[in-house]
Design an enzyme around this catalytic site. Structure first.
Site, PDB file in Angstrom:
ATOM      1  N   SER A 124      57.628  -9.218  -4.354  1.00  0.00           N
ATOM      2  CA  SER A 124      59.027  -8.803  -4.463  1.00  0.00           C
ATOM      3  C   SER A 124      59.735  -8.794  -3.112  1.00  0.00           C
ATOM      4  CB  SER A 124      59.063  -7.388  -5.041  1.00  0.00           C
ATOM      5  OG  SER A 124      60.328  -6.800  -4.853  1.00  0.00           O
ATOM      6  N   GLU A 126      61.581  -6.559  -2.292  1.00  0.00           N
ATOM      7  CA  GLU A 126      61.558  -5.161  -1.817  1.00  0.00           C
ATOM      8  C   GLU A 126      60.609  -4.995  -0.636  1.00  0.00           C
ATOM      9  OE1 GLU A 126      64.346  -2.817  -3.193  1.00  0.00           O
ATOM     10  OE2 GLU A 126      62.569  -1.752  -2.498  1.00  0.00           O
ATOM     11  N   TYR A 148      57.257   1.838  -4.001  1.00  0.00           N
ATOM     12  CA  TYR A 148      57.149   0.575  -4.748  1.00  0.00           C
ATOM     13  C   TYR A 148      57.008  -0.602  -3.781  1.00  0.00           C
ATOM     14  CZ  TYR A 148      58.717  -3.565  -7.354  1.00  0.00           C
ATOM     15  OH  TYR A 148      58.822  -4.816  -7.883  1.00  0.00           O
TER      16      TYR A 148
HETATM   17  P1  NAP Z   1      59.589  -4.878 -16.341  1.00  0.00           P
HETATM   18  O1  NAP Z   1      60.643  -5.359 -17.288  1.00  0.00           O
HETATM   19  O2  NAP Z   1      59.646  -3.484 -15.828  1.00  0.00           O
HETATM   20  O3  NAP Z   1      58.173  -5.120 -17.056  1.00  0.00           O
HETATM   21  C1  NAP Z   1      56.992  -4.551 -16.556  1.00  0.00           C
HETATM   22  C2  NAP Z   1      55.846  -4.865 -17.507  1.00  0.00           C
HETATM   23  O4  NAP Z   1      54.647  -4.304 -16.972  1.00  0.00           O
HETATM   24  C3  NAP Z   1      56.004  -4.289 -18.930  1.00  0.00           C
HETATM   25  O5  NAP Z   1      55.533  -5.243 -19.843  1.00  0.00           O
HETATM   26  C4  NAP Z   1      55.065  -3.083 -18.895  1.00  0.00           C
HETATM   27  O6  NAP Z   1      54.546  -2.745 -20.170  1.00  0.00           O
HETATM   28  C5  NAP Z   1      53.951  -3.631 -18.031  1.00  0.00           C
HETATM   29  N1  NAP Z   1      53.080  -2.609 -17.433  1.00  0.00           N
HETATM   30  C6  NAP Z   1      53.451  -1.592 -16.628  1.00  0.00           C
HETATM   31  N2  NAP Z   1      52.375  -0.896 -16.262  1.00  0.00           N
HETATM   32  C7  NAP Z   1      51.294  -1.463 -16.850  1.00  0.00           C
HETATM   33  C8  NAP Z   1      49.905  -1.201 -16.855  1.00  0.00           C
HETATM   34  N3  NAP Z   1      49.372  -0.175 -16.194  1.00  0.00           N
HETATM   35  N4  NAP Z   1      49.087  -2.017 -17.561  1.00  0.00           N
HETATM   36  C9  NAP Z   1      49.601  -3.043 -18.256  1.00  0.00           C
HETATM   37  N5  NAP Z   1      50.904  -3.340 -18.312  1.00  0.00           N
HETATM   38  C10 NAP Z   1      51.748  -2.564 -17.605  1.00  0.00           C
HETATM   39  O7  NAP Z   1      59.530  -5.826 -15.054  1.00  0.00           O
HETATM   40  P2  NAP Z   1      60.144  -7.311 -14.822  1.00  0.00           P
HETATM   41  O8  NAP Z   1      61.540  -7.160 -14.329  1.00  0.00           O
HETATM   42  O9  NAP Z   1      59.839  -8.146 -15.985  1.00  0.00           O
HETATM   43  O10 NAP Z   1      59.298  -7.771 -13.564  1.00  0.00           O
HETATM   44  C11 NAP Z   1      58.037  -8.430 -13.727  1.00  0.00           C
HETATM   45  C12 NAP Z   1      57.225  -8.284 -12.452  1.00  0.00           C
HETATM   46  O11 NAP Z   1      57.947  -8.869 -11.372  1.00  0.00           O
HETATM   47  C13 NAP Z   1      56.955  -6.846 -12.017  1.00  0.00           C
HETATM   48  O12 NAP Z   1      55.696  -6.841 -11.389  1.00  0.00           O
HETATM   49  C14 NAP Z   1      58.035  -6.556 -10.995  1.00  0.00           C
HETATM   50  O13 NAP Z   1      57.618  -5.531 -10.108  1.00  0.00           O
HETATM   51  C15 NAP Z   1      58.143  -7.914 -10.329  1.00  0.00           C
HETATM   52  N6  NAP Z   1      59.445  -8.239  -9.736  1.00  0.00           N
HETATM   53  C16 NAP Z   1      60.575  -8.128 -10.493  1.00  0.00           C
HETATM   54  C17 NAP Z   1      61.790  -8.496  -9.939  1.00  0.00           C
HETATM   55  C18 NAP Z   1      63.071  -8.414 -10.740  1.00  0.00           C
HETATM   56  O14 NAP Z   1      64.137  -8.448 -10.123  1.00  0.00           O
HETATM   57  N7  NAP Z   1      62.997  -8.338 -12.060  1.00  0.00           N
HETATM   58  C19 NAP Z   1      61.840  -8.998  -8.614  1.00  0.00           C
HETATM   59  C20 NAP Z   1      60.657  -9.104  -7.898  1.00  0.00           C
HETATM   60  C21 NAP Z   1      59.451  -8.747  -8.467  1.00  0.00           C
HETATM   61  P3  NAP Z   1      55.264  -1.671 -21.147  1.00  0.00           P
HETATM   62  O15 NAP Z   1      56.241  -2.479 -21.970  1.00  0.00           O
HETATM   63  O16 NAP Z   1      54.121  -1.148 -21.930  1.00  0.00           O
HETATM   64  O17 NAP Z   1      55.940  -0.644 -20.282  1.00  0.00           O
HETATM   65  O1  G4F Z   2      68.830  -2.664  -9.825  1.00  0.00           O
HETATM   66  P1  G4F Z   2      68.082  -1.842  -8.867  1.00  0.00           P
HETATM   67  O2  G4F Z   2      67.475  -0.584  -9.383  1.00  0.00           O
HETATM   68  O3  G4F Z   2      66.986  -2.812  -8.225  1.00  0.00           O
HETATM   69  P2  G4F Z   2      66.120  -2.777  -6.868  1.00  0.00           P
HETATM   70  O4  G4F Z   2      65.889  -1.401  -6.386  1.00  0.00           O
HETATM   71  O5  G4F Z   2      66.734  -3.747  -5.923  1.00  0.00           O
HETATM   72  O6  G4F Z   2      64.714  -3.320  -7.408  1.00  0.00           O
HETATM   73  C1  G4F Z   2      64.649  -4.433  -8.304  1.00  0.00           C
HETATM   74  O7  G4F Z   2      64.552  -5.617  -7.555  1.00  0.00           O
HETATM   75  C2  G4F Z   2      63.336  -5.737  -6.785  1.00  0.00           C
HETATM   76  C3  G4F Z   2      63.430  -7.054  -6.025  1.00  0.00           C
HETATM   77  O8  G4F Z   2      64.136  -6.859  -4.834  1.00  0.00           O
HETATM   78  C4  G4F Z   2      62.164  -5.691  -7.732  1.00  0.00           C
HETATM   79  F1  G4F Z   2      61.007  -5.870  -7.042  1.00  0.00           F
HETATM   80  C5  G4F Z   2      62.152  -4.359  -8.466  1.00  0.00           C
HETATM   81  O9  G4F Z   2      61.074  -4.343  -9.389  1.00  0.00           O
HETATM   82  C6  G4F Z   2      63.444  -4.221  -9.225  1.00  0.00           C
HETATM   83  O10 G4F Z   2      63.463  -5.194 -10.243  1.00  0.00           O
HETATM   84  O11 G4F Z   2      69.016  -1.422  -7.635  1.00  0.00           O
HETATM   85  C7  G4F Z   2      69.728  -2.371  -6.895  1.00  0.00           C
HETATM   86  C8  G4F Z   2      70.653  -1.688  -5.904  1.00  0.00           C
HETATM   87  C9  G4F Z   2      69.980  -0.616  -5.037  1.00  0.00           C
HETATM   88  O12 G4F Z   2      70.404  -0.780  -3.707  1.00  0.00           O
HETATM   89  C10 G4F Z   2      70.488   0.702  -5.564  1.00  0.00           C
HETATM   90  O13 G4F Z   2      70.584   1.753  -4.598  1.00  0.00           O
HETATM   91  O14 G4F Z   2      71.673  -0.995  -6.631  1.00  0.00           O
HETATM   92  C11 G4F Z   2      71.870   0.276  -6.021  1.00  0.00           C
HETATM   93  N1  G4F Z   2      72.470   1.183  -7.012  1.00  0.00           N
HETATM   94  C12 G4F Z   2      73.675   1.798  -6.877  1.00  0.00           C
HETATM   95  N2  G4F Z   2      73.907   2.598  -7.928  1.00  0.00           N
HETATM   96  C13 G4F Z   2      71.907   1.586  -8.156  1.00  0.00           C
HETATM   97  C14 G4F Z   2      72.811   2.470  -8.753  1.00  0.00           C
HETATM   98  N3  G4F Z   2      70.736   1.269  -8.742  1.00  0.00           N
HETATM   99  C15 G4F Z   2      70.451   1.825  -9.955  1.00  0.00           C
HETATM  100  N4  G4F Z   2      69.286   1.487 -10.558  1.00  0.00           N
HETATM  101  N5  G4F Z   2      71.304   2.724 -10.549  1.00  0.00           N
HETATM  102  C16 G4F Z   2      72.504   3.087  -9.994  1.00  0.00           C
HETATM  103  O15 G4F Z   2      73.253   3.882 -10.544  1.00  0.00           O
END
Ligand code: NAP
Ligand code: G4F
Length: 323
Positions: A124, A126, A148
């Protein structure tokens, strides 16, 4: 013979898009799911009968090894994680167990059970946290700002380490924020688009937000799962940044979302300290030049189109009385 893939986190946003993509490519798709008292696999409901689901948990190494033996996959996509940044301050140990050590458990299971597997780790942006370089590339050092981010940095390094130590085909995709109508409601894009739809439908009249000045590089999840797949088709395992090379503030997101339904956000949005984080990632912008050159990958959906797609989807959902 069809290739076989095992996806952890198949019930999540990315898992659902990746399963669709792999099915279209002719894969036999297996997904790992956690047992719960009520099965609600909404994001993959339309794939019922097309994917095979197995119970398992990243916390339980034996379940991972058993699943590898049973499914004999060619490719493993490790998407499972505790993925919401604010929760990682409330549950830092659990986040470390899932998001950091869970990766080692999977890599160990692969090493001992099925070392020929091609392994994708969901790293990520992050990890860049308080960024040390702009834009961020594969060579930018990490400075994570949340439990995280720290856990993901561990997962990244252990993946590289197992590649170098045991010659596993293990890759790490450093993906910047990616969103879709299937995004969880707590993440900022979906929180905004869903609440805009509720406000437009007269169901509420205020939207509490955190830091509106934070900047993110937001892309479309459907594009990003394609980059994951491409990484596993290369001759050599490597790490790649996946991003749009654009950055926008949360305020721009809010403005565009409200404007899509003809509303002025200043009348509805207010800052609530409950949504401000103990430590913030102020600016993310990725340089995906390597992915473009080596994987032939490029994003197809730009920021404004993404936000409008999500608002439109939520308008339909709220109209139908759904979440
Ligand atoms: P998400 O919607 O939060 O999905 C997370 C998945 O992980 C869900 O299917 C959840 O299952 C499963 N899970 C959580 N804990 C588990 C455990 N202990 N054992 C087995 N399964 C488990 O996340 P996403 O947005 O699809 O992201 C996918 C991956 O990419 C994550 O690793 C996230 O950290 C990473 N990532 C995401 C972003 C982004 O912007 N979306 C960016 C960079 C990296 P349940 O349905 O049972 O909760
Ligand atoms: O949507 P966010 O919660 O995503 P964040 O923290 O960037 O993390 C996501 O992206 C990561 C990749 O860079 C992933 F690895 C991670 O799993 C996840 O998918 O927040 C985005 C931004 C932050 O700066 C937060 O402070 O939005 C700002 N924000 C402002 N108001 C808020 C809010 N975020 C949330 N969730 N809720 C608010 O009300």
């Amino acid at each position: 013979m069809a290739k076989r893939a095992l996806i952890t986190g198949i019930t999540g946003q990315d898992g659902s898009y990746l399963a669709e993509l792999l099915l279209k490519k002719g894969y036999e798709v297996h997904g790992m799911v956690r047992r719960s008292s009520e099965e609600k696999f909404e994001r993959i409901a339309h794939l019922q009968g097309k994917v095979t689901l197995h119970q398992g948990d990243l916390l339980d190494q034996f379940s991972l090894a058993a699943l590898l033996s049973l499914t004999q996959p060619d490719e493993v996509y490790n998407l499972a994680a505790q993925s919401f940044v604010p929760t990682s301050w409330n549950q830092p140990v659990l986040t470390g167990e899932f998001t950091a050590l869970g990766v080692t458990k999977m890599l160990e299971a692969i090493r001992h059970t099925r070392p020929q597997v091609r392994f994708y780790q969901a790293s990520s942006s992050e990890m860049f946290g308080k960024v040390l370089e702009v834009p961020q590339t594969e060579d930018t050092p990490f400075y994570p700002r949340s439990p995280y981010g720290v856990a993901k940095a561990y997962g990244h390094h252990i993946t590289v380490n197992y590649r170098e130590s045991f010659k596993l085909f293990a890759v790490s995709g450093i993906l910047f924020n990616h969103e879709s109508p299937r995004r969880g409601l707590e993440f900022v894009t979906r929180k905004v688009t869903y609440n805009v739809a509720r406000i437009k439908h007269g169901l509420q009249d205020k939207l509490p937000m955190g830091n509106l000045d934070a900047k993110r590089d937001w892309g479309f999840a459907g594009d990003y799962v394609d980059a994951m797949w491409r990484m596993l088709q290369q001759d050599e395992p490597d790490d790649y940044v996946v991003s749009t090379n654009e950055t926008h503030t949360v305020k721009e997101l809010v403005e565009i979302a409200f404007a899509r339904v003809g509303l002025d956000y200043t009348k509805y949005v207010f800052t609530d300290p409950a949504f401000v984080r103990p430590a913030e990632v102020d600016l993310l912008i990725g340089d995906a030049a390597k992915a473009k050159k080596k994987l032939g990958w490029e994003p197809t959906v730009r920021f404004k189109e993404l936000v409008e797609m999500m608002v439109d989807a939520d308008m339909e959902r709220v109209k139908a009385g759904q979440r």
